[in-house]
Write a protein that holds these residues in place. Structure first.
Motif, PDB file in Angstrom:
ATOM      1  N   CYS A  48       4.085 -15.533  43.427  1.00 22.76           N
ATOM      2  CA  CYS A  48       4.616 -16.392  42.946  1.00 22.76           C
ATOM      3  C   CYS A  48       5.975 -16.549  43.913  1.00 22.76           C
ATOM      4  O   CYS A  48       7.442 -16.499  42.875  1.00 22.76           O
ATOM      5  CB  CYS A  48       5.452 -15.879  41.433  1.00 22.76           C
ATOM      6  N   PRO A  49       5.720 -17.718  44.990  1.00 18.66           N
ATOM      7  CA  PRO A  49       6.382 -17.512  45.920  1.00 18.66           C
ATOM      8  C   PRO A  49       7.863 -18.313  45.792  1.00 18.66           C
ATOM      9  O   PRO A  49       7.218 -19.377  45.160  1.00 18.66           O
ATOM     10  CB  PRO A  49       6.136 -17.869  47.242  1.00 18.66           C
ATOM     11  N   ASP A  50       8.535 -18.804  45.878  1.00 20.01           N
ATOM     12  CA  ASP A  50       9.524 -19.349  46.021  1.00 20.01           C
ATOM     13  C   ASP A  50       9.196 -21.039  47.154  1.00 20.01           C
ATOM     14  O   ASP A  50      10.092 -21.765  46.751  1.00 20.01           O
ATOM     15  CB  ASP A  50      11.500 -18.886  45.940  1.00 20.01           C
ATOM     16  N   LEU A  51       8.680 -20.514  47.973  1.00 17.64           N
ATOM     17  CA  LEU A  51       8.492 -21.710  48.725  1.00 17.64           C
ATOM     18  C   LEU A  51       7.909 -20.965  50.066  1.00 17.64           C
ATOM     19  O   LEU A  51       7.094 -20.254  50.521  1.00 17.64           O
ATOM     20  CB  LEU A  51      10.077 -21.828  50.124  1.00 17.64           C
ATOM     21  N   THR A  74       2.383 -27.214  40.131  1.00 21.60           N
ATOM     22  CA  THR A  74       3.815 -27.069  40.370  1.00 21.60           C
ATOM     23  C   THR A  74       4.687 -27.252  41.402  1.00 21.60           C
ATOM     24  O   THR A  74       3.922 -28.009  42.124  1.00 21.60           O
ATOM     25  CB  THR A  74       3.835 -25.617  41.329  1.00 21.60           C
ATOM     26  N   LEU A  75       5.444 -27.811  41.324  1.00 23.45           N
ATOM     27  CA  LEU A  75       6.739 -28.224  42.228  1.00 23.45           C
ATOM     28  C   LEU A  75       7.030 -27.079  43.528  1.00 23.45           C
ATOM     29  O   LEU A  75       7.575 -27.762  44.271  1.00 23.45           O
ATOM     30  CB  LEU A  75       7.466 -28.891  41.209  1.00 23.45           C
ATOM     31  N   LEU A  76       6.294 -26.353  43.393  1.00 28.63           N
ATOM     32  CA  LEU A  76       7.364 -25.111  44.441  1.00 28.63           C
ATOM     33  C   LEU A  76       7.128 -25.952  45.730  1.00 28.63           C
ATOM     34  O   LEU A  76       5.673 -26.115  46.250  1.00 28.63           O
ATOM     35  CB  LEU A  76       5.582 -24.395  44.156  1.00 28.63           C
ATOM     36  N   PRO A  77       8.595 -25.618  46.398  1.00 26.27           N
ATOM     37  CA  PRO A  77       8.701 -26.748  47.675  1.00 26.27           C
ATOM     38  C   PRO A  77       7.323 -25.598  49.214  1.00 26.27           C
ATOM     39  O   PRO A  77       7.051 -25.023  48.927  1.00 26.27           O
ATOM     40  CB  PRO A  77       9.590 -26.042  48.328  1.00 26.27           C
ATOM     41  N   ILE A  78       7.179 -26.618  49.600  1.00 32.42           N
ATOM     42  CA  ILE A  78       6.153 -27.093  50.982  1.00 32.42           C
ATOM     43  C   ILE A  78       7.371 -27.161  51.958  1.00 32.42           C
ATOM     44  O   ILE A  78       6.719 -28.811  51.554  1.00 32.42           O
ATOM     45  CB  ILE A  78       4.946 -27.657  50.286  1.00 32.42           C
ATOM     46  N   VAL A  79       6.981 -26.197  52.602  1.00 32.67           N
ATOM     47  CA  VAL A  79       7.632 -27.148  54.288  1.00 32.67           C
ATOM     48  C   VAL A  79       6.492 -26.631  54.995  1.00 32.67           C
ATOM     49  O   VAL A  79       5.734 -26.537  55.467  1.00 32.67           O
ATOM     50  CB  VAL A  79       8.235 -26.029  55.006  1.00 32.67           C
ATOM     51  N   VAL A  80       5.956 -28.309  55.795  1.00 31.93           N
ATOM     52  CA  VAL A  80       4.580 -27.749  57.080  1.00 31.93           C
ATOM     53  C   VAL A  80       5.288 -27.064  57.909  1.00 31.93           C
ATOM     54  O   VAL A  80       6.022 -28.923  59.111  1.00 31.93           O
ATOM     55  CB  VAL A  80       3.732 -29.061  56.684  1.00 31.93           C
ATOM     56  N   VAL A  81       4.684 -26.451  59.099  1.00 34.71           N
ATOM     57  CA  VAL A  81       4.770 -26.216  60.173  1.00 34.71           C
ATOM     58  C   VAL A  81       3.743 -26.259  61.055  1.00 34.71           C
ATOM     59  O   VAL A  81       2.542 -25.897  60.905  1.00 34.71           O
ATOM     60  CB  VAL A  81       5.331 -25.261  59.913  1.00 34.71           C
ATOM     61  N   SER A  82       3.559 -27.916  61.427  1.00 35.19           N
ATOM     62  CA  SER A  82       2.297 -27.950  62.307  1.00 35.19           C
ATOM     63  C   SER A  82       2.145 -28.512  63.408  1.00 35.19           C
ATOM     64  O   SER A  82       3.089 -29.224  64.212  1.00 35.19           O
ATOM     65  CB  SER A  82       1.687 -28.908  61.440  1.00 35.19           C
ATOM     66  N   ARG A 114      15.887 -26.492  57.082  1.00 34.38           N
ATOM     67  CA  ARG A 114      14.612 -27.160  56.445  1.00 34.38           C
ATOM     68  C   ARG A 114      14.229 -26.213  54.954  1.00 34.38           C
ATOM     69  O   ARG A 114      14.600 -27.170  54.066  1.00 34.38           O
ATOM     70  CB  ARG A 114      13.390 -27.862  57.130  1.00 34.38           C
ATOM     71  N   ILE A 115      14.512 -25.195  54.661  1.00 36.87           N
ATOM     72  CA  ILE A 115      13.740 -24.265  54.159  1.00 36.87           C
ATOM     73  C   ILE A 115      15.251 -24.045  52.961  1.00 36.87           C
ATOM     74  O   ILE A 115      15.090 -24.147  52.232  1.00 36.87           O
ATOM     75  CB  ILE A 115      13.255 -23.092  54.700  1.00 36.87           C
ATOM     76  N   ARG A 116      16.257 -24.145  54.089  1.00 36.92           N
ATOM     77  CA  ARG A 116      18.161 -23.945  52.600  1.00 36.92           C
ATOM     78  C   ARG A 116      17.160 -25.547  51.747  1.00 36.92           C
ATOM     79  O   ARG A 116      17.767 -25.632  50.464  1.00 36.92           O
ATOM     80  CB  ARG A 116      18.863 -23.837  53.732  1.00 36.92           C
ATOM     81  N   THR A 117      17.053 -26.662  52.769  1.00 37.78           N
ATOM     82  CA  THR A 117      17.510 -28.089  52.124  1.00 37.78           C
ATOM     83  C   THR A 117      15.669 -28.439  50.378  1.00 37.78           C
ATOM     84  O   THR A 117      16.615 -27.975  49.635  1.00 37.78           O
ATOM     85  CB  THR A 117      17.347 -28.855  53.089  1.00 37.78           C
ATOM     86  N   ALA A 118      14.950 -27.486  51.137  1.00 42.93           N
ATOM     87  CA  ALA A 118      13.911 -27.730  50.067  1.00 42.93           C
ATOM     88  C   ALA A 118      13.804 -26.861  49.147  1.00 42.93           C
ATOM     89  O   ALA A 118      13.746 -26.872  47.970  1.00 42.93           O
ATOM     90  CB  ALA A 118      12.675 -27.228  50.428  1.00 42.93           C
ATOM     91  N   ILE A 119      14.370 -25.871  48.892  1.00 44.97           N
ATOM     92  CA  ILE A 119      15.147 -25.020  47.312  1.00 44.97           C
ATOM     93  C   ILE A 119      16.233 -25.320  46.889  1.00 44.97           C
ATOM     94  O   ILE A 119      15.426 -25.238  46.132  1.00 44.97           O
ATOM     95  CB  ILE A 119      15.246 -23.098  48.394  1.00 44.97           C
ATOM     96  N   ARG A 120      16.946 -25.994  47.503  1.00 47.16           N
ATOM     97  CA  ARG A 120      18.064 -26.532  47.097  1.00 47.16           C
ATOM     98  C   ARG A 120      17.571 -27.654  46.242  1.00 47.16           C
ATOM     99  O   ARG A 120      17.773 -27.876  45.416  1.00 47.16           O
ATOM    100  CB  ARG A 120      19.593 -26.957  47.933  1.00 47.16           C
ATOM    101  N   HIS A 121      16.599 -28.597  46.825  1.00 48.61           N
ATOM    102  CA  HIS A 121      16.288 -29.510  46.013  1.00 48.61           C
ATOM    103  C   HIS A 121      15.330 -29.642  44.561  1.00 48.61           C
ATOM    104  O   HIS A 121      15.392 -30.260  44.090  1.00 48.61           O
ATOM    105  CB  HIS A 121      15.208 -30.662  46.939  1.00 48.61           C
TER     106      HIS A 121
END
Length: 235
Positions: A48-51, A74-82, A114-121
């Motif tokens: 159950c990760p938060d991001l 789920t709307l679990l936030p996803i940040v792509v690093v590619s 970017r991670i802080r923003t995605a979690i906040r959103h």
């Protein structure tokens, strides 16, 4: 108990995953790592990760397919690093539901922002404007602090476990609405766990012992018999 945001890194290159882990751990995140798509699916539902920090070039499954599958439930936030820098890849990932896209190489400061923003959103789209703007839900003597991942009664931290906190946090975001057993289980533990209510009931019994003056006569979380649970509306 200090509950930290848990981040799942999905990256098959060990040097990069170690770099990401070091950055995130030093910034007080709880970090787990998957090196394949199959392992990622298992960790998403079991931990159950938060991001999710997701690389697209995995050895078994394209990262775009992971975004698509995760967004089905789920709307679990996803940040792509590619390393894929073509605009077409960015657009497709974002259209499938990724919250952000960072191209390698990248700076640690940018990744953290970017991670802080995605979690906040994950809060800003909520109907409860108080949570969206303050990061807190309050009802009587109960307070859910979404920024610090804790629940307080009369100003005292009640010491919820991570799973207990996630249940209360979900109910607080939907205060006043009945959430079915299946909905809560799916949101927290992923698809494939439908109908397994016993663990949820055990968690709820522990939660009530910690937050309610009299667990037999709850004032914050109510049971809708045969349906699910409802958090009292906020102040």
């Amino acid at each position: 108990m200090n509950i930290r945001d848990k981040i799942l890194i999905v990256e098959d290159e060990r040097s990069i995953s170690n770099f990401l882990r070091a950055i995130l751990t030093s910034n007080d995140y709880d970090v787990i790592v998957a090196r394949s798509g199959a392992e990622a699916y298992s960790m998403i539902t079991s931990h159950c990760p938060d991001l999710i920090v997701l690389d697209l070039g995995l050895p078994d499954i394209d990262g775009l397919q992971i975004i698509k599958n995760v967004r089905e439930w789920t709307l679990l936030p996803i940040v792509v690093v590619s390393a894929r820098a073509h605009e077409r890849d960015k657009v497709e990932a974002l259209d499938l539901g990724a919250d952000d896209y960072i191209t390698k190489p990248f700076g640690a400061g940018e990744l953290l922002a970017r991670i802080r923003t995605a979690i906040r959103h994950t809060r800003t789209g909520l109907a409860n404007e108080t949570i969206a703007t303050t990061g807190k839900f309050k009802s009587g003597d109960l307070e859910i602090d979404y920024d610090k991942h804790r629940v307080l009664v009369n100003g005292q931290n009640v010491g919820l476990t991570q799973n207990e906190y996630k249940i209360v946090a979900l109910l607080g975001k939907c205060a006043g609405k009945v959430l079915t057993y299946d909905y809560i289980i799916k949101e927290l533990w992923g698809p494939g766990t439908r109908g397994n209510n016993q663990s949820l009931r055990v968690h709820m019994a522990n939660i009530r012992r910690k937050i309610e003056k009299n667990p037999a006569e709850p004032q914050y979380i109510f049971t809708e018999i045969g349906v699910g649970y409802r958090m009292v509306e906020g102040d």
